[in-house]
Design an enzyme around this catalytic site. Sequence first.
Site, short mmCIF file in Angstrom:
data_model
loop_
_atom_site.label_atom_id
_atom_site.label_comp_id
_atom_site.label_asym_id
_atom_site.label_seq_id
_atom_site.Cartn_x
_atom_site.Cartn_y
_atom_site.Cartn_z
N GLU A 255 -15.75 8.50 7.86
CA GLU A 255 -14.60 7.90 8.53
C GLU A 255 -14.03 6.86 7.59
O GLU A 255 -14.63 5.81 7.37
CB GLU A 255 -15.01 7.29 9.87
N CYS A 294 -9.39 -0.23 10.60
CA CYS A 294 -9.14 1.07 9.98
C CYS A 294 -8.05 1.83 10.73
O CYS A 294 -7.54 2.83 10.23
CB CYS A 294 -10.42 1.89 9.94
#
Length: 679
Positions: A255, A294
Site C-alpha cells: 500500500e 496516504c
Amino acid sequence: MKVASYIKGKWLEKGTEKDLISAVTNQPIAKMVEADIDYKSALEYAREVGGSKLREMTIHERAFKIKFLGQYLMERKEKYYKISTHTGATRADSWIDIEGGILTAFGISSKSRRELSDLPWHVEGDTERLSRKGSFMGQHICVPKHGAAVHINAFNFPVWGMLEKLAPAIIAGMPVIVKPSPVGSYLAWEVFKDMVESEILPEGTIQFIAADKPGDLLDHLKSQDSVAFTGSALTGQKLKTHPNIIANNVQFNLEADSLNCSILGEDITPDMEEFDIFIKEVAREMTVKTGQKCTAIRRTIVPEHLEDEVIKALKTRLEKTTIGDPGQKETRMGPLASSLQAERFEEQLQQLSEITETVYISNDELNGAFTNPRVLVCHQPMQVDEVHRLEAFGPMTTVMPYKNTQEAIDIANKANGSLVGSLFTADDELAHKVTMGCAPYHGRFMVINRNSADESTGHGSPIASLVHGGPGHAGGGEELGGARAVLHNMQRIALQGSPTTLRNIVKQHIKGAETQESEKHPFQKYFEELEIGEAMTTEKRTVTEKDIEEFAELSGDHFYAHTDPKAAARSLFGKIVAHGYFVLSATAGLFVDPVEGPVMLNYGLENLRFVAPVFPGDTIQAKLILKRKNVRQQKKDDKFPFGVVYWDVEVTNQDNALVAEYTILTLMKRKNKLDIDEV
C-alpha cells in the site's frame, strides 16, 4: 521511555540506543534500543508457538480476542493522546490514529463474527455440483496459513497502521511481527506494550521490532508467511522484489502513497452548496495530520472557468488555519512528523515548483518540523506528466483545470492508480460517467453532494468495512474490507469429494450429505447438544383450495395466479397455484414445536427459493437439517446465553420433488455462558 523489541516473549533492552525526537520540541522524547535480533528464530517462534495456539481456536474465538483487546486499549486511550502530540498530531488528528485504529479492529472483529464460520476455518459460499447425480461435489474453504505475518508500517499512523493489519491477521490465525517506522514508534510501542501486558492474546502471537531497518528478516521468510507494507512506492517495490520473496512466492501486500484526486463537477457553480463542501474538504485534507495522509488530496481537479474562484476560496479557508503546538486547543495544524520530513517536503515542493505556479503560502514564520500550507497550480495538467508522479508529502495540493468532463477523467487517471478519488457534483448522470471512467484507476471513489455531505466520513478516511488499497502507483494491494481482510490472510482451497465426506471434513452441512434423524425435536435441545447434520423430517400436509383462499384474504395477496382461475389458466402454471409465502408459513407449521424449550425465536431466513409450484391437492413435507452454529457473546441485557443455529430447510411434494428451499436462523439457549476465559 525506551522503545525496545519484543521477541520470543521477552523485551530486548540492550543494544545500540538512538534518540527519537519530538516533532514539536525538536528534543528527544524516547530512545530506541536496536538489539541484535535473531530474525530466523523469531519467525520460527511465531509459526510454531503463536501460530499453533491461534489455529486451535475458532475464527469467532480469535475475533473475540481482538474485541476484548480493543476494549482494553480504549480504556487507556488518554495516555496515547498525550504521547501522540509529539508526533505533531492535534487531538483531532490523533483521534483518527488512536480511536480510529481501535474502532477499525472492533469493526473487523464484529464483521468476522457475523459473516465468517464459527470454526477454525471458514466455509465459503455454496457447494459446486460436479456430477450429474450429485455424488461428487466441490466446496471452497479458507484455512489459516502455517506462517507468520510481517507488518512493516509507515510513520504517519503509528496506531491505526498497526491495528488495521494486526486485527485481521490474528483473526485469520496468523501470528504477527510488527515493524513500525522509527518516527513515531514510541506511540506504537506504548500501545503494543499494553497489548502484551493485557495477556489477552496467546504467547507468541505478537512480536515487535524496534529498528531502523529489519536486518535479514526477509531472508528467512517461507511460502506460508506474508508481508504487508505501507510506505513509499520506491521502498515497497524494493522489498517486494527481494530475492527470497520472489523465490518463495511470499504473499506481499503493498500500500503506497499515491497522488489522490478530488474533482469538482462541471455542473457546479460558486453559489451552490457543493462548491463550499468541496473547498472545505480539500482544505481539510491539506491540513489534517499536516497533510501526511496516504489518502490526502494532492490533485484538485476543477473546471477551468472556476480556477480563480477555487484558489480564492481555498486561500480564504486556509488563512483560518492556526499552526502551532498540537497540544493547544486552538491549534488546527501541527508540525510534520520530524525535521527530516520537513526537509523532504521542501525538497519535493522545490521540484514541483519547476513545473507549477505557487499561488498560496501562509505568512507564518516557522522552523523545525513546522511548515506552511501551499496551493500550487498546474495550468496544463494533460501535458505535464511529472505533476502526476511526484508527491510532496505534507500540507499541499495542486489545482488542475479541465475543459470538459472527459478531460477531468483523463487527468484523474494520469497518476496511474491511487488509493482514493472523489467527486463533488449535484448531477447523478455526470456522477455515473465520471465514476465509471475513473473506477479502474482508483481503489475507492467517493461521490458527494448536499444530501450526503453532513454524514460523509470524508475523502481521506479508510473505513473498516470497505477495502483500502489501489492499483498501479498505489501499490496494487488491498486491505480492510471487513471480513474480506481476514480472508486475505488465509489460504483458499477447493475441496472435492462426496457430500458426506466434505461435511465430515469441514464440519458444516453440505447439501446432499447423509443426515441423522434427531431422537427428539431439535428445538428441545440446547445449543451445545445440537450436532451438525442432525435432521428432522416433518409430518405431511395436503394443500387445499380453501387454504389458498383463506391465505389470500388473511395476507391481502390476491394475485391472479392464486385467485383467478381463468387468468391462472393463461399463466405460466396453467391453473391456480398456492402462494409461495403460504408454503413457507405452512412449512413453519410443520416443523415448529409449540412446547416451550431452548429455542428462543426465529432470527430470519436466507436464500429462499420457490423452485416448483404447489397446486391444490399437493402434499408437502419438510426436512430440517442443522447446517452450522455460531456462539454469541452474552451481553448485559441478554436474559440467557445463546447461539445462532442455521438450519437448511427442504420442502418437497408427494412426488419427492423439491418445491422450496431456504436457510432459517434460530436463537438457541446455551447451557454455558461465554466469558473471556473461554476465548
